[in-house]
Write a protein that holds these residues in place. Sequence first.
Motif: not given
Length: 281
Positions: A211, A169-170, A167, A22-23, A28, A19-20, A141, A145
């Motif tokens: 997303i 990501n946002y 995976d 590569h944030a 964002h 979960v995230e 989100r 998540n």
Amino acid sequence: MRIMSVHRCPPTPAATGLVEPHAPLLRHPPAGQLLYKVMSVENCLGSIERGYLHFNRVDSYKDFPGADRHDGEQLPGDRVGNAAAAFVKAPGFSAADYYDRSRSRTYAFCAALEDTDHVWTYGSGSPKGNVGLVFEFDRLRATLNRMLKSGGAGLEFRGIRCRQIFDLNYGMVDYVDWATHRANEARLPNPITYAYLKDAGQFAQERELRISLSALGIGKFVLDDLTEIDFPQHLHLDFDFRAAFADGTIREAVCGPRCDVAFLSAELTRLGATTVVIGKP
């Protein structure tokens, strides 16, 4: 192919999706951001009734006017350098191959950061018209998540439940000069970078947040019987629209100019979405 909530997934050698992860590489929106997802009334009701968010594989946008045929693709200025970079243990497999394969395993759910005239071009050819769902990004989100935390979701492929390999990501899409921009000048980028770049000249008006669900671009994914998992054009992610309407994750349904409001209202009532406020653009 569908990602769903399950109590337990059978063990496999494949790594569980994160979960995230590569944030830090993605931009964002600020707290309180609203998202505008416009689609045909029929597609909207189908998603609510069957309980899913619809994701498209990013290399599949081809068959409609204005489609981005380069969505998720490595930049043309990057390809020569990427092709020259090979893996030590697999000299016949280049970074360019890796990015192409990653692209074929990446899916996107797209929404707009602003309610503009452009977003109302989506789903406009439907007999029942189009409708926009207004999401609160922070709530959406948090919901997704929670669902995709390790061990809390599974992947269904041809009726078989597997480990969840994608995976989540946002990020806000960055609009660049597609012909000249480089992402690999300093170092080879993470594949997720390409999924969040688009040509400014053609697509900047979209003001898109996406997303993404992406699987590793190396190796193959197989079932216990060694059947290889292919990656279809669409992926459905389980989503409880009734709960989202009730808790404010979806603020309202906004009718397009040619929307059949009576039909939409009746169907939302039938589906138990009785808390929805139907507005007009």
